[in-house]
Each structure stands twice: as structure tokens, then as C-alpha cells.
Design an enzyme around this catalytic site. Structure first.
Site, PDB file in Angstrom:
ATOM      1  N   LYS A  86       0.823  -1.219   0.000  1.00 21.46           N
ATOM      2  CA  LYS A  86       0.000   0.000   0.000  1.00 21.46           C
ATOM      3  C   LYS A  86       0.852   1.262   0.000  1.00 21.46           C
ATOM      4  O   LYS A  86       0.653   2.179  -0.783  1.00 21.46           O
ATOM      5  CB  LYS A  86      -0.927   0.045   1.236  1.00 21.46           C
TER       6      LYS A  86
ATOM      7  N   ARG B 219      -9.031   0.788   9.503  1.00 21.08           N
ATOM      8  CA  ARG B 219      -8.546  -0.572   9.767  1.00 21.08           C
ATOM      9  C   ARG B 219      -9.569  -1.388  10.547  1.00 21.08           C
ATOM     10  O   ARG B 219      -9.323  -2.553  10.818  1.00 21.08           O
ATOM     11  CB  ARG B 219      -7.266  -0.474  10.594  1.00 21.08           C
TER      12      ARG B 219
ATOM     13  N   ARG C 110      12.152  -5.631   4.596  1.00 19.62           N
ATOM     14  CA  ARG C 110      11.787  -4.217   4.500  1.00 19.62           C
ATOM     15  C   ARG C 110      12.768  -3.344   5.284  1.00 19.62           C
ATOM     16  O   ARG C 110      13.175  -3.675   6.392  1.00 19.62           O
ATOM     17  CB  ARG C 110      10.376  -4.078   5.078  1.00 19.62           C
TER      18      ARG C 110
ATOM     19  N   ARG D 205      11.959  -1.414  10.967  1.00 20.60           N
ATOM     20  CA  ARG D 205      10.913  -0.970  11.897  1.00 20.60           C
ATOM     21  C   ARG D 205      10.821  -1.922  13.071  1.00 20.60           C
ATOM     22  O   ARG D 205      10.867  -3.132  12.876  1.00 20.60           O
ATOM     23  CB  ARG D 205       9.568  -0.956  11.158  1.00 20.60           C
TER      24      ARG D 205
ATOM     25  N   ARG E  92       0.508  -8.868  13.906  1.00 21.06           N
ATOM     26  CA  ARG E  92      -0.094  -7.875  13.000  1.00 21.06           C
ATOM     27  C   ARG E  92      -0.924  -8.555  11.906  1.00 21.06           C
ATOM     28  O   ARG E  92      -1.982  -8.060  11.530  1.00 21.06           O
ATOM     29  CB  ARG E  92       0.997  -6.991  12.383  1.00 21.06           C
TER      30      ARG E  92
HETATM   31  P1  AMP Z   1       1.387   0.561   9.414  1.00 14.67           P
HETATM   32  O1  AMP Z   1       2.562   1.430   9.169  1.00 14.67           O
HETATM   33  O2  AMP Z   1       0.169   0.964   8.608  1.00 14.67           O
HETATM   34  O3  AMP Z   1       1.687  -0.918   9.277  1.00 14.67           O
HETATM   35  O4  AMP Z   1       0.963   0.794  10.937  1.00 14.67           O
HETATM   36  C1  AMP Z   1       1.857   0.512  11.983  1.00 14.67           C
HETATM   37  C2  AMP Z   1       1.101   0.407  13.300  1.00 14.67           C
HETATM   38  O5  AMP Z   1       0.458   1.649  13.599  1.00 14.67           O
HETATM   39  C3  AMP Z   1      -0.024  -0.631  13.330  1.00 14.67           C
HETATM   40  O6  AMP Z   1       0.436  -1.937  13.608  1.00 14.67           O
HETATM   41  C4  AMP Z   1      -0.913  -0.076  14.439  1.00 14.67           C
HETATM   42  O7  AMP Z   1      -0.356  -0.323  15.722  1.00 14.67           O
HETATM   43  C5  AMP Z   1      -0.806   1.436  14.199  1.00 14.67           C
HETATM   44  N1  AMP Z   1      -1.855   1.907  13.265  1.00 14.67           N
HETATM   45  C6  AMP Z   1      -1.662   2.427  12.016  1.00 14.67           C
HETATM   46  N2  AMP Z   1      -2.838   2.759  11.463  1.00 14.67           N
HETATM   47  C7  AMP Z   1      -3.797   2.441  12.360  1.00 14.67           C
HETATM   48  C8  AMP Z   1      -5.216   2.525  12.368  1.00 14.67           C
HETATM   49  N3  AMP Z   1      -5.899   3.006  11.320  1.00 14.67           N
HETATM   50  N4  AMP Z   1      -5.866   2.108  13.484  1.00 14.67           N
HETATM   51  C9  AMP Z   1      -5.212   1.628  14.548  1.00 14.67           C
HETATM   52  N5  AMP Z   1      -3.870   1.501  14.604  1.00 14.67           N
HETATM   53  C10 AMP Z   1      -3.163   1.910  13.523  1.00 14.67           C
END
Ligand code: AMP
Length: 215
Positions: free
Chosen positions: A14, A90, A129, A162, A173
Site C-alpha cells: 500500500k 482498519r 523491509r 521498523r 499484525r
Molecule cells: P502501518 O505502518 O500501517 O503498518 O501501521 C503501523 C502500526 O500503527 C499498526 O500496527 C498499528 O499499531 C498502528 N496503526 C496504524 N494505522 C492504524 C489505524 N488506522 N488504526 C489503529 N492503529 C493503527
């Protein structure tokens, strides 16, 4: 203002595709809820302090916190922009909140692009990554390597892994994605907004599929 939701598991591409789209057309603005949260954690804002523990464990941050953050952003985005929402919504609750916020600020939800990638490939992609903490650029050791190992092409910063890309957190996740985010697939399918895109192959190929789905 138009919104496009990029839906898919962690590692489904994404962010990579959103940043390419944004680079190709100035109307697009890439909004990554994960990047916003990582920035808030780095700056130790109240939202960052609240989200930090959830992110470390690979759990979702509370819906209310996310709704406030994204609400502020939609409120300040220009009317002519197309927002590429990466990582938001999400949960079904977040999707309902997004509808309410969109209505309040006159935004329209255009389409929802679902990135389809098999589990094995997701795990392999996340393991390789790398990211630049300074400018946010993303890489992969095999699929999208920087010119010089460990160094960001864009700003020369040192690349990092990360914290939540550690294997035990990734398993969580992916489980969270299946349980809490996958219900959004039928949620948007029922509204006739969902477009499925095969998320495997070369990046330019996937980009083209997404552009076709958006046209
Ligand atoms: P991402 O970079 O999108 O994989 O997000 C990393 C982490 O941020 C996720 O594993 C969640 O802990 C938090 N996070 C990101 N977006 C959301 C969301 N829309 N709702 C809840 N937690 C989020």
C-alpha cells in the site's frame, strides 16, 4: 475532496504504491496513518505516547485516537486533492467514523483498492523491509534495494528496520489484520466500492494495475 482507500495486509504494498502515485500526480496526497503515528511517537506528543505500546505489540491503536488524527487531516486538506488513505480505516468502526467525517467536510469516497498478496510473500517482504527514519523512504533488500546498502538514496540517512517488523510482532499484525481489518472487505464490497488488485509482480506492473482500477 476525493478519498481513495488502500486496503491490504501489512507488507501488501500500500505504502509503496501510494508514494509512487503521489510522485506521479500532484493531485494525490499520500496519507499513511502508520507514518503519522510513528512521527507522533518520535515527537512524544500525547497521541504518540498513547499509541506507542499498541504499536510495539502489533496491536491497533484505539479508534478514537485515530479518528481525531485523521479528522484533523481531512479538515485541512484542500478541496481539489485526492487523498490516498494508507492504513486507515482498519476497523469497521473506523470506516463508519470516516463516513461521518467525510460527510461533515464534503469529501467523497471514490474507491477502495484491495491489494491481494499471499501470506508467505507478505512475511518475506516484511522481513526484507528497510526504511529511512529521516525522510520516510521505503526499501526492500531484494526487491527495492538502495543504491548503497543501508543508505537512503533520497537523503543519505541510515536505513533501519521498523521495530514492529520483528517476526513475533509481524505474526500478531497479520492476525490482527485478519480479525479486525478483513471485515472491511465485505463492508465495501456491499457498497460496490471494492476493487481487487493482484499485488504481486514488479512494482511498475502493480502501479499500472492500480492506476487502471482508479481510472
Ligand atoms: P502501518 O505502518 O500501517 O503498518 O501501521 C503501523 C502500526 O500503527 C499498526 O500496527 C498499528 O499499531 C498502528 N496503526 C496504524 N494505522 C492504524 C489505524 N488506522 N488504526 C489503529 N492503529 C493503527
Amino acid at each position: 475532496m476525493l478519498m481513495v482507500i488502500l486496503l491490504g495486509a501489512p507488507g501488501s504494498g500500500k505504502g509503496t504504491i501510494a508514494s509512487r502515485l503521489a510522485a506521479s500526480d500532484s493531485r494525490y496526497r499520500h496519507v499513511s496513518s502508520g507514518d503519522l503515528l510513528r512521527d507522533a511517537v518520535k515527537r512524544q506528543t500525547p497521541a504518540g505516547l498513547e499509541a506507542d505500546g499498541y504499536m510495539r505489540r502489533g496491536e491497533l491503536a484505539p479508534d478514537g485516537l485515530i479518528a481525531r488524527m485523521v479528522g484533523d487531516l481531512l479538515g485541512e486538506a484542500g478541496a481539489s486533492r485526492v487523498l490516498l488513505l494508507d492504513g486507515f480505516p482498519r476497523t469497521v468502526r473506523q470506516a463508519v467514523m470516516l463516513d461521518e467525517t467525510a460527510m461533515a467536510c464534503g469529501a467523497t469516497l471514490g474507491s477502495v483498492i484491495l491489494f491481494e498478496v499471499g501470506d508467505e510473500e507478505l512475511v518475506e517482504r516484511i522481513a526484507g523491509r528497510r526504511g529511512c527514519p529521516a525522510c520516510g523512504a521505503g526499501y526492500h533488500v531484494a526487491n527495492l534495494p538502495p543504491r548503497q546498502a543501508g543508505i537512503c538514496d533520497r537523503c543519505g540517512g541510515a536505513l533501519a528496520i521498523r521495530k514492529d517488523d520483528a517476526p513475533e510482532t509481524v505474526r500478531n499484525r497479520l492476525a490482527v489484520y485478519r480479525e479486525q481489518t478483513m471485515p472491511l472487505i465485505s463492508f465495501y464490497e456491499q457498497r460496490g466500492l471494492l476493487k481487487r488488485v493482484e499485488g504481486v509482480g514488479e512494482i511498475p506492473e502493480i502501479l499500472e494495475r492500480v492506476q487502471r482500477a482508479l481510472a
